[in-house]
Design an enzyme around this catalytic site. Structure first.
Site, short mmCIF file in Angstrom:
data_model
loop_
_atom_site.label_atom_id
_atom_site.label_comp_id
_atom_site.label_asym_id
_atom_site.label_seq_id
_atom_site.Cartn_x
_atom_site.Cartn_y
_atom_site.Cartn_z
N GLU A 1 0.84 -1.19 0.00
CA GLU A 1 0.00 0.00 0.00
C GLU A 1 0.88 1.25 0.00
O GLU A 1 1.78 1.38 0.83
CB GLU A 1 -0.89 -0.01 1.25
CG GLU A 1 -1.68 1.25 1.43
CD GLU A 1 -2.07 1.49 2.89
OE1 GLU A 1 -1.69 0.68 3.76
OE2 GLU A 1 -2.75 2.48 3.14
N ASP B 1 -0.18 -1.20 6.54
CA ASP B 1 0.15 -0.70 7.87
C ASP B 1 -0.66 -1.41 8.95
O ASP B 1 -1.74 -1.91 8.69
CB ASP B 1 -0.13 0.80 7.95
CG ASP B 1 1.01 1.58 7.31
OD1 ASP B 1 2.17 1.11 7.40
OD2 ASP B 1 0.74 2.63 6.71
N ASP C 1 -2.56 -0.43 11.10
CA ASP C 1 -3.57 0.47 11.66
C ASP C 1 -4.92 0.21 10.97
O ASP C 1 -5.04 -0.73 10.18
CB ASP C 1 -3.15 1.93 11.50
CG ASP C 1 -2.96 2.31 10.03
OD1 ASP C 1 -3.34 1.51 9.15
OD2 ASP C 1 -2.43 3.40 9.77
N ASP D 1 -6.57 1.85 8.62
CA ASP D 1 -6.54 1.93 7.16
C ASP D 1 -5.90 0.69 6.55
O ASP D 1 -6.38 0.16 5.55
CB ASP D 1 -5.77 3.18 6.72
CG ASP D 1 -6.62 4.43 6.88
OD1 ASP D 1 -7.84 4.28 7.11
OD2 ASP D 1 -6.06 5.54 6.79
#
Ligand code: TTJ
Length: 642
Positions: free
Chosen positions: A428, A505, A507, A509
Site C-alpha cells: 500500500e 500498515d 492500523d 486503514d
C-alpha cells in the site's frame, strides 16, 4: 493363563498402536497446530452426539478449564464399563484401541459413522492426562491415563467406584500434551462455531459451552430447535433476503435427505453439505445430486413461464444458485469419503437420493408458491445478465497486451521464473512501495505497489471490477486469470508466485486495505486462499534499543511483546514506535517485513465452509466493528515464518 494376563499381553500391542499416533499425530488429527488441538474436542464431542443420535442424550457440556484442560460431559447411557472379551473393562478397550470407538451396539448407530466416533483413543494418546468418569447404576466409576497409558489400578479388570451419582452419563477431562502440540491453548471462536453447527444439525440437542479460563470467562448455550432452517436463517442474518426459507425432507430407501435454502439479494452462493451431521468441506455426491436436480427444475419452470424462450439457452447451474444459501443434510447408513481430506462424500446413491427428493419436494413447493419461484428465477436472470457482461469484459481484456503496466513502472517483477520460490508483495502506498523495491531480494521478491483504497468488489458489478487498474494489475501479475468462485477460467497451476503477501500498515486503514484485498481474492480467486498462497505481513509496532553498548536492538510485534520486554529487561532502553511502513527505510523494511528469516507472516486460511461463511459475513458486511475484530483476533496467530 488368567484373563488379566491375557490383557497384559494384548496391552503391549495396544500401546504400540497408540505410540503410532504419537509418532504421526498429523495422520490422525490433521495437524498439530491449533486446528488439530481443537479437533481433539470434536473427536470427544462426536461420541456424545452419536449417543444423542441413538436417542439417549440431549445435553452436552463442553468446558475449557482454567488449567488448560477440556471437559466434555453428557447425559447419555455412559460408556460401557462391563467386562469386555479382552478381560478388561470395555471402557479401557475404547480408550486404548485404535479405530474402535464406542460403537458396540451397531443397531443403535444405524445412521452414525462417517469418520467420527473412533477418535477417543487418539485423543487419549495425545493427552498428557485423561480422566474418564461414568455415571451408571447410582455410582461414579473412574479411569485414568497418562499419554495413553492406563494409570488407574483396576479391580479384577473393572473400574473402581469413586462416588455416588444420580442419572447416567459420561465425563471426559483431558489435557493436550505439550510434547505434541505446538500451542496448547484452545481457540474458543472456532470451537463455538463448530458446536453451534452441531446444534443446528441436532435440533433436540443442547450444547453448553463454558470458557472458564482466566480473562476469557463466558458461557453460551447452543440450542437450535429450528434445525437447518435456523442455520440458513442465521447464515443470512445480515443480508437482504428475497425469498422465504424453503425446507423439505424425504427418504429414498435408507437414505434421508433434508434441505433448507433461501435466496439473498447479493451475488453469492453458499451450499453446504453434511452427512450424518458431519460437515463435508469438499462437498460430494449429495451436493451434486441436489444441484443437478435443482438446475433442471428451475429451467423447466422458466420455459413454462416463458421467461426462457425457445431460442434461449438454459440458465447455468451457477445462474440458478445466484444468491442461494443452502444446507443439504443427509443421513446415510454406510457413508464413503474421498478427496484430499476425506471430506468429500462419494456414495452414488446419495446423489440419486438428493436428486429424487429435490425433484419431488421442491416442485411440490414451487407449484404452490409461485411468487417464491418467481423471486428465484429473477436471481437467475440477474446472474445470467452479469455472466454475459463478464464474457464481454473478458474478451475486451484479452485484446489488451499483458503486463502493459510493467512499462509504466508499477510491478517490479523478480528475476526468477521458479514460482515455488517467488513471492509478490502487494504494498500500500508509493513511498512504502519505493522502499520495498530497494530493499527486496530481486531474485525472488516482486513488488506491486497499489495506491489508496482499492475498489470494494462486494458491491461492484463485474465490469467495474475489471475496469479497476489495481485489480487488473494483480490479476495479470498472478498469471492465473480469474472467475467468480471456482470458475474454469481460473488456473491455479499458472500462479507465478508461491506467496502473495499483503503488506499494509498495522492500523485501521491498513486493516481496511487488507480486508478489501481478501474480499477480492475470496470472490474471484478463492483457490489462492484455499491453497494457502495468501499471507499478510505483520510489521512490528516497536523497536527497543538498549542503551548498553554491544546489545542489539529488538523488534516487537505487538503490545504483549512490549509488556513482556518491559517486565524482563533490566536496564535502560529507547523505545521507537513505528507509525507506518512508509516511515521505514529500506534496511528496516528488509529486516522487519521482507527478510524470510526474520519477518512475520500470517497465512490466510479458509479451510472450510464454516470459516468461509464467517469470512463472508465479516469481510463483506458493512459493519466495520466486527471486521476489525476479526483482523485483531487473527493477528494473534502470527507465526514467525522461518
Ligand atoms: C454404547 O452402547 C451402550 C450404552 O452406551 C453407549 C455409549 O457408548 N454411550 C456413550 C458414550 N455416551 N457417551 C459416550 C461418550 C461420551 C464422551 C464424552 C466420550 C466418549 C468416548 C464416549
Amino acid at each position: 493363563m488368567g484373563k488379566a494376563q491375557d490383557y497384559n499381553a494384548s496391552s503391549i500391542k495396544v500401546l504400540e498402536g497408540l505410540e503410532a499416533v504419537r509418532v504421526r499425530p498429523g495422520m490422525y488429527i490433521g495437524s498439530t497446530s491449533t486446528r488439530g488441538l481443537n479437533h481433539l474436542i470434536y473427536e470427544i464431542v462426536d461420541n456424545s452426539v452419536d449417543e444423542h443420535l441413538a436417542g439417549y442424550c440431549d445435553s452436552i457440556h463442553v468446558t475449557l478449564e482454567r488449567d488448560g484442560s477440556c471437559t466434555v460431559e453428557d447425559n447419555g447411557r455412559g460408556i460401557p464399563i462391563d467386562m469386555h472379551e479382552k478381560g478388561v473393562s470395555a471402557e479401557r478397550v475404547v480408550f486404548t484401541t485404535l479405530h474402535a470407538g464406542g460403537k458396540f451396539d451397531n443397531k443403535s448407530y444405524a445412521a452414525s459413522g462417517g469418520l467420527h466416533g473412533v477418535g477417543s483413543s487418539v485423543v487419549n494418546a495425545l493427552s498428557s492426562r485423561l480422566t474418564v468418569h461414568v455415571r451408571k447404576d447410582g455410582f461414579v466409576y473412574e479411569d485414568r491415563y497418562a499419554r495413553g497409558v492406563p494409570v488407574q489400578k483396576l479391580d479384577k479388570g473393572l473400574l473402581p467406584v469413586v462416588g455416588r451419582a444420580k442419572g447416567t452419563g459420561t465425563t471426559i477431562n483431558f489435557l493436550p500434551d505439550d510434547e505434541i502440540f505446538e500451542k496448547t491453548r484452545f481457540k474458543s471462536d472456532d470451537i463455538k462455531s463448530r458446536l453451534h453447527e452441531t446444534a443446528y444439525l441436532n435440533p433436540q440437542l443442547s450444547i453448553v459451552f463454558t470458557d472458564a479460563r482466566e480473562g476469557s470467562e463466558e458461557e453460551v448455550t447452543f440450542h437450535e430447535p429450528d434445525g437447518i432452517r435456523g442455520f440458513v436463517r442465521d447464515l443470512n442474518k445480515s443480508d437482504e433476503t428475497v425469498t422465504d426459507i424453503v425446507y423439505y425432507t424425504g427418504s429414498v430407501g435408507k437414505i434421508t435427505v433434508e434441505v433448507a435454502f433461501q435466496y439473498i439479494r447479493d451475488f453469492r452462493e453458499e451450499v453446504m453439505g453434511f452427512c450424518n451431521n458431519i460437515y463435508n468441506s469438499e462437498g460430494g455426491t449429495h451436493i451434486t445430486g441436489f444441484k443437478q436436480a435443482f438446475t433442471t427444475i428451475i429451467n423447466n419452470y422458466a420455459r413454462e413461464l416463458g421467461v426462457l424462450k425457445d431460442k434461449d439457452v438454459n440458465f447455468t447451474g451457477a445462474d440458478v444458485r445466484n444468491g442461494m444459501t443452502a444446507v443439504i443434510s443427509i443421513k446415510h447408513p454406510d457413508p464413503r469419503f474421498e478427496g484430499q481430506t476425506k471430506t468429500k462424500l462419494d456414495n452414488q446413491d446419495a446423489a440419486k437420493a438428493a436428486a429424487q427428493v429435490t425433484s419431488e419436494e421442491a416442485v411440490h413447493y414451487f407449484d404452490r408458491n409461485l411468487e417464491q419461484l418467481k423471486a428465484v428465477i429473477e436471481c437467475a436472470e440477474r446472474a445470467a445478465k452479469i455472466r454475459k457482461s463478464e464474457a464481454r469484459a473478458k474478451t475486451n481484456m484479452l485484446v489488451r497486451p499483458r503486463f502493459s503496466f510493467d512499462s509504466n513502472g508499477k510491478l517490479s517483477n523478480c528475476e526468477s521464473k521458479d514460482a515455488k520460490k517467488c513471492e509478490i508483495f502487494i504494498v500500500e502506498g508509493d513511498s512504502a512501495g519505493g522502499s520495498a523495491k530497494m530493499a527486496r531480494n530481486r531474485m525472488y521478491q516482486a513488488i506491486l505497489p497499489i495506491r489508496g483504497k482499492i475498489l470494494n468488489v462486494e458491491k461492484a458489478s463485474m465490469d467495474k471490477v475489471l475496469a479497476n487498474a489495481e485489480i487488473k494489475a494483480m490479476i495479470n501479475a498472478f498469471g492465473c486469470g480469474f472467475s467468480e468462485g471456482y470458475g474454469q477460467d481460473f488456473d491455479i497451476t499458472k500462479l507465478r508466485y508461491d506467496k502473495i503477501i499483503i503488506m499494509a500498515d498495522a492500523d485501521v486503514d491498513g486493516a481496511h486495505i487488507s480486508t478489501l484485498l481478501l474480499t477480492l481474492f475470496y470472490r474471484f480467486m478463492p483457490e489462492l486462499i484455499y491453497e494457502g498462497h495468501v499471507y499478510v505481513a505483520m510489521p512490528p509496532l516497536y523497536k527497543v534499543i538498549p542503551q548498553k553498548k554491544g546489545e542489539e536492538g529488538e523488534y516487537l510485534y505487538d503490545d504483549a511483546a512490549l509488556l513482556k520486554f518491559r517486565k524482563h529487561y533490566k536496564g535502560n532502553f529507547t523505545l521507537q514506535r513505528y507509525k507506518g511502513l512508509g516511515e521505514m527505510d529500506p534496511q528496516q523494511l528488509w529486516e522487519t517485513t521482507l527478510n524470510p528469516a526474520t519477518r512475520r507472516l500470517r497465512q490466510i486460511q479458509i479451510d472450510d465452509g464454516r470459516m468461509a461463511s464467517e469470512m463472508t459475513g465479516l469481510l463483506m458486511g458493512t459493519d466495520v466493528a466486527p471486521r476489525r475484530e476479526y483482523i485483531h483476533t487473527h493477528a494473534a496467530d502470527a507465526e514467525i515464518d522461518a
